[in-house]
Scaffold this active site. Structure first.
Site, mmCIF file in Angstrom:
data_model
loop_
_atom_site.group_PDB
_atom_site.id
_atom_site.type_symbol
_atom_site.label_atom_id
_atom_site.label_comp_id
_atom_site.label_asym_id
_atom_site.label_seq_id
_atom_site.Cartn_x
_atom_site.Cartn_y
_atom_site.Cartn_z
ATOM 1 N N LYS A 9 1.152 -1.161 0.212
ATOM 2 C CA LYS A 9 0.390 -0.243 -0.103
ATOM 3 C C LYS A 9 0.928 1.618 0.102
ATOM 4 C CE LYS A 9 -3.635 -2.359 1.865
ATOM 5 N NZ LYS A 9 -4.876 -2.065 3.356
ATOM 6 N N TYR A 49 -12.317 -1.662 -4.250
ATOM 7 C CA TYR A 49 -12.836 -2.104 -3.166
ATOM 8 C C TYR A 49 -13.907 -1.204 -2.970
ATOM 9 C CZ TYR A 49 -8.770 -2.158 -0.347
ATOM 10 O OH TYR A 49 -7.198 -2.410 0.502
ATOM 11 N N HIS A 115 -2.110 -5.345 1.659
ATOM 12 C CA HIS A 115 -3.505 -5.696 1.201
ATOM 13 C C HIS A 115 -3.334 -7.129 0.602
ATOM 14 C CE1 HIS A 115 -7.215 -6.694 -0.764
ATOM 15 N NE2 HIS A 115 -6.276 -7.454 -2.045
HETATM 16 P P1 ATP Z 1 -7.465 -6.018 2.863
HETATM 17 O O1 ATP Z 1 -8.425 -6.410 2.329
HETATM 18 O O2 ATP Z 1 -6.801 -4.664 2.852
HETATM 19 O O3 ATP Z 1 -6.163 -6.749 2.727
HETATM 20 P P2 ATP Z 1 -8.907 -6.733 5.127
HETATM 21 O O4 ATP Z 1 -9.485 -7.987 4.392
HETATM 22 O O5 ATP Z 1 -7.279 -7.245 6.591
HETATM 23 O O6 ATP Z 1 -7.321 -6.156 4.392
HETATM 24 P P3 ATP Z 1 -10.668 -5.454 4.986
HETATM 25 O O7 ATP Z 1 -12.362 -5.476 5.859
HETATM 26 O O8 ATP Z 1 -11.803 -6.203 4.009
HETATM 27 O O9 ATP Z 1 -9.517 -5.935 5.796
HETATM 28 O O10 ATP Z 1 -10.742 -3.846 5.309
HETATM 29 C C1 ATP Z 1 -10.029 -3.026 4.065
HETATM 30 C C2 ATP Z 1 -8.619 -2.099 4.447
HETATM 31 O O11 ATP Z 1 -9.619 -0.773 4.729
HETATM 32 C C3 ATP Z 1 -8.313 -2.485 5.212
HETATM 33 O O12 ATP Z 1 -6.717 -3.476 4.894
HETATM 34 C C4 ATP Z 1 -8.092 -1.000 5.967
HETATM 35 O O13 ATP Z 1 -6.827 -0.508 4.999
HETATM 36 C C5 ATP Z 1 -8.981 -0.498 6.125
HETATM 37 N N1 ATP Z 1 -10.058 -0.513 7.228
HETATM 38 C C6 ATP Z 1 -10.691 -1.841 7.256
HETATM 39 N N2 ATP Z 1 -11.340 -1.777 9.181
HETATM 40 C C7 ATP Z 1 -11.092 -0.419 9.033
HETATM 41 C C8 ATP Z 1 -11.938 0.633 10.055
HETATM 42 N N3 ATP Z 1 -12.362 0.178 10.768
HETATM 43 N N4 ATP Z 1 -11.113 2.438 9.767
HETATM 44 C C9 ATP Z 1 -10.025 2.480 8.776
HETATM 45 N N5 ATP Z 1 -9.552 1.776 7.800
HETATM 46 C C10 ATP Z 1 -10.065 0.340 7.917
HETATM 47 MG MG MG Z 2 -10.471 -7.283 2.700
#
Ligand code: ATP
Ligand code: MG
Length: 137
Positions: A9, A49, A115
């Protein structure tokens, strides 16, 4: 064999730890099938996203993901999706296991360095989003 989409990222690229992350990927035994450095537009980050568009953090997340260049990779290994998510650690660096990429290199739940795809269907969509119509190496 499975293929997953990984992104280094903007926070990690800007802090010059992309090389460290690539080294961890190689040492973990992944085969890098494709790799690009790309600066996403806001619209491209929103498309990537789209599954999160109803979440409260969607605007902030897509602004962050388009603030600077990212490194996008297609990684291949047995159980690549789970294996890469284990190497990254939990979404929130404060809750990630010691030794994981997010624990060591992430700085907040949003600015969490990497990610990874979360399931075979999302991996197929995400790999195709960045590497459409080309032969993977
Ligand atoms: P990624 O999809 O990026 O691999 P992840 O699957 O662990 O991460 P997701 O729930 O898919 O988590 O969230 C996507 C991304 O959104 C996270 O990696 C983070 O950058 C951001 N994110 C998630 N939760 C929050 C939150 N509560 N506040 C701010 N940003 C968040
Ligand atoms: Mg994710």
């Amino acid at each position: 064999m499975e293929t997953t989409l990984a992104i280094i990222k903007p926070d990690a690229v800007a802090r010059r730890v992309a090389g460290q992350i690539l080294q961890r990927i190689e040492e973990a035994g992944f085969q890098i099938r494709a790799m690009r450095l790309v600066r996403l537009t806001r619209a491209e980050a929103e498309g990537f996203y789209a599954v999160h568009r109803a979440r409260p953090f969607f605007g902030s997340l897509t602004t962050f993901m388009s603030e600077g260049p990212v490194v996008v990779l297609a990684l291949q290994a047995p159980d690549a999706i789970g294996k890469w998510r284990a190497l990254m650690g939990a979404t929130d660096p404060a809750k990630a296991e010691p030794g994981t990429i997010r624990r060591d290199l992430g700085t907040s739940i949003e600015r969490n360095a990497t990610h990874g795809s979360d399931a075979p269907a999302t991996a197929a969509f995400e790999v195709g989003y960045f590497f459409p119509g080309i032969e993977l190496a």
